[in-house]
Design a protein around this motif. Structure first.
Motif, mmCIF file in Angstrom:
data_model
loop_
_atom_site.group_PDB
_atom_site.id
_atom_site.type_symbol
_atom_site.label_atom_id
_atom_site.label_comp_id
_atom_site.label_asym_id
_atom_site.label_seq_id
_atom_site.Cartn_x
_atom_site.Cartn_y
_atom_site.Cartn_z
ATOM 1 N N THR A 1 0.853 -1.189 0.000
ATOM 2 C CA THR A 1 0.000 0.000 0.000
ATOM 3 C C THR A 1 0.888 1.237 0.000
ATOM 4 O O THR A 1 1.873 1.289 0.732
ATOM 5 C CB THR A 1 -0.914 0.014 1.244
ATOM 6 O OG1 THR A 1 -1.665 -1.205 1.277
ATOM 7 C CG2 THR A 1 -1.873 1.190 1.212
ATOM 8 N N LEU A 2 0.533 2.222 -0.830
ATOM 9 C CA LEU A 2 1.315 3.449 -0.932
ATOM 10 C C LEU A 2 0.489 4.641 -0.473
ATOM 11 O O LEU A 2 -0.719 4.684 -0.693
ATOM 12 C CB LEU A 2 1.752 3.689 -2.380
ATOM 13 C CG LEU A 2 2.585 2.603 -3.041
ATOM 14 C CD1 LEU A 2 2.831 2.940 -4.500
ATOM 15 C CD2 LEU A 2 3.899 2.406 -2.301
ATOM 16 N N TYR A 3 1.163 5.597 0.149
ATOM 17 C CA TYR A 3 0.531 6.844 0.577
ATOM 18 C C TYR A 3 1.439 7.994 0.181
ATOM 19 O O TYR A 3 2.647 7.962 0.471
ATOM 20 C CB TYR A 3 0.332 6.844 2.091
ATOM 21 C CG TYR A 3 -0.181 8.145 2.644
ATOM 22 C CD1 TYR A 3 -1.541 8.437 2.663
ATOM 23 C CD2 TYR A 3 0.704 9.099 3.155
ATOM 24 C CE1 TYR A 3 -2.006 9.642 3.173
ATOM 25 C CE2 TYR A 3 0.245 10.298 3.665
ATOM 26 C CZ TYR A 3 -1.113 10.564 3.670
ATOM 27 O OH TYR A 3 -1.567 11.753 4.171
ATOM 28 N N VAL A 4 0.879 8.995 -0.470
ATOM 29 C CA VAL A 4 1.623 10.185 -0.868
ATOM 30 C C VAL A 4 1.192 11.332 0.035
ATOM 31 O O VAL A 4 -0.006 11.577 0.203
ATOM 32 C CB VAL A 4 1.349 10.549 -2.344
ATOM 33 C CG1 VAL A 4 2.106 11.809 -2.726
ATOM 34 C CG2 VAL A 4 1.709 9.396 -3.269
ATOM 35 N N GLY A 5 2.163 12.024 0.618
ATOM 36 C CA GLY A 5 1.848 13.139 1.498
ATOM 37 C C GLY A 5 2.744 14.330 1.241
ATOM 38 O O GLY A 5 3.725 14.254 0.500
ATOM 39 N N VAL A 6 2.397 15.444 1.870
ATOM 40 C CA VAL A 6 3.178 16.682 1.779
ATOM 41 C C VAL A 6 3.333 17.245 3.185
ATOM 42 O O VAL A 6 2.452 17.090 4.031
ATOM 43 C CB VAL A 6 2.495 17.695 0.825
ATOM 44 C CG1 VAL A 6 1.172 18.170 1.372
ATOM 45 C CG2 VAL A 6 3.399 18.868 0.524
ATOM 46 N N THR A 7 4.476 17.878 3.449
ATOM 47 C CA THR A 7 4.741 18.428 4.776
ATOM 48 C C THR A 7 5.813 19.503 4.685
ATOM 49 O O THR A 7 6.580 19.543 3.717
ATOM 50 C CB THR A 7 5.205 17.317 5.754
ATOM 51 O OG1 THR A 7 5.350 17.858 7.053
ATOM 52 C CG2 THR A 7 6.498 16.668 5.308
ATOM 53 N N GLN A 11 11.816 24.385 -2.299
ATOM 54 C CA GLN A 11 12.102 25.612 -1.561
ATOM 55 C C GLN A 11 10.831 26.242 -1.005
ATOM 56 O O GLN A 11 10.873 26.932 0.000
ATOM 57 C CB GLN A 11 12.838 26.607 -2.448
ATOM 58 C CG GLN A 11 14.255 26.166 -2.744
ATOM 59 C CD GLN A 11 15.025 27.198 -3.540
ATOM 60 O OE1 GLN A 11 14.476 28.179 -4.019
ATOM 61 N NE2 GLN A 11 16.315 26.967 -3.680
ATOM 62 N N MET A 12 9.707 25.989 -1.674
ATOM 63 C CA MET A 12 8.437 26.567 -1.218
ATOM 64 C C MET A 12 7.378 25.480 -1.092
ATOM 65 O O MET A 12 7.251 24.618 -1.974
ATOM 66 C CB MET A 12 7.969 27.653 -2.187
ATOM 67 C CG MET A 12 8.917 28.835 -2.237
ATOM 68 S SD MET A 12 8.316 30.219 -3.211
ATOM 69 C CE MET A 12 8.080 29.503 -4.808
ATOM 70 N N ILE A 13 6.616 25.522 -0.014
ATOM 71 C CA ILE A 13 5.595 24.522 0.253
ATOM 72 C C ILE A 13 4.560 24.466 -0.867
ATOM 73 O O ILE A 13 4.045 23.396 -1.189
ATOM 74 C CB ILE A 13 4.929 24.740 1.645
ATOM 75 C CG1 ILE A 13 4.030 23.564 2.034
ATOM 76 C CG2 ILE A 13 4.162 26.038 1.691
ATOM 77 C CD1 ILE A 13 4.739 22.323 2.436
ATOM 78 N N GLY A 14 4.286 25.602 -1.493
ATOM 79 C CA GLY A 14 3.318 25.620 -2.596
ATOM 80 C C GLY A 14 3.750 24.733 -3.751
ATOM 81 O O GLY A 14 2.922 24.065 -4.377
ATOM 82 N N ASP A 15 5.040 24.698 -4.033
ATOM 83 C CA ASP A 15 5.554 23.825 -5.092
ATOM 84 C C ASP A 15 5.394 22.355 -4.696
ATOM 85 O O ASP A 15 5.083 21.505 -5.529
ATOM 86 C CB ASP A 15 7.021 24.134 -5.378
ATOM 87 C CG ASP A 15 7.228 25.518 -5.973
ATOM 88 O OD1 ASP A 15 6.277 26.066 -6.584
ATOM 89 O OD2 ASP A 15 8.348 26.054 -5.830
ATOM 90 N N ALA A 16 5.614 22.065 -3.420
ATOM 91 C CA ALA A 16 5.461 20.691 -2.928
ATOM 92 C C ALA A 16 4.002 20.247 -3.044
ATOM 93 O O ALA A 16 3.720 19.108 -3.433
ATOM 94 C CB ALA A 16 5.944 20.582 -1.483
ATOM 95 N N ILE A 17 3.085 21.144 -2.725
ATOM 96 C CA ILE A 17 1.654 20.809 -2.825
ATOM 97 C C ILE A 17 1.276 20.511 -4.267
ATOM 98 O O ILE A 17 0.559 19.550 -4.554
ATOM 99 C CB ILE A 17 0.794 21.941 -2.227
ATOM 100 C CG1 ILE A 17 1.002 22.002 -0.705
ATOM 101 C CG2 ILE A 17 -0.680 21.754 -2.570
ATOM 102 C CD1 ILE A 17 0.444 23.254 -0.048
ATOM 103 N N GLY A 18 1.785 21.314 -5.202
ATOM 104 C CA GLY A 18 1.521 21.063 -6.617
ATOM 105 C C GLY A 18 2.067 19.718 -7.065
ATOM 106 O O GLY A 18 1.412 18.979 -7.807
#
Length: 102
Positions: A16-22, A57-64
């Protein structure tokens, strides 16, 4: 703006895989390992092995990027993991060393 990370965690058998952002990868993975949120998807499926991550470098890029990865197929996620971590090792200790935490 804060830096950000996307990550993929899995269970012991890699089924099982889970993708997250932090914004704090070591802390977030520790929360998964400790099952801090007992009713969460990762806790229910024993997902606590970090097998892939990217930093931004920016959380917004990680969310995208998280949305892009989540929108892809399971095979796309597996291909990402295999490109960085072909043995599916737990990368948690590596990020602790790299980021000089704990």
């Amino acid at each position: 703006m804060k830096p950000g990370f996307i990550y993929i965690i899995t269970n012991y058998t890699n089924t099982t895989l889970y993708v997250g952002v932090t914004s704090n990868l070591p802390q977030r993975i520790l929360e998964h390992k400790e099952k801090r949120y007992q009713n969460s998807f990762s806790a229910r499926y024993n997902l606590n092995k970090l097998v892939y991550y990217e930093s931004f470098q920016m959380i917004g890029d990680a969310i995208g990027r998280e949305k892009q990865i989540k929108g892809g197929s399971r095979q796309d996620k597996i291909d990402l993991i295999l490109g960085m971590n072909p043995e599916w090792k737990d990368l948690y200790d590596e990020i602790i060393d790299i980021m000089n935490v704990f």
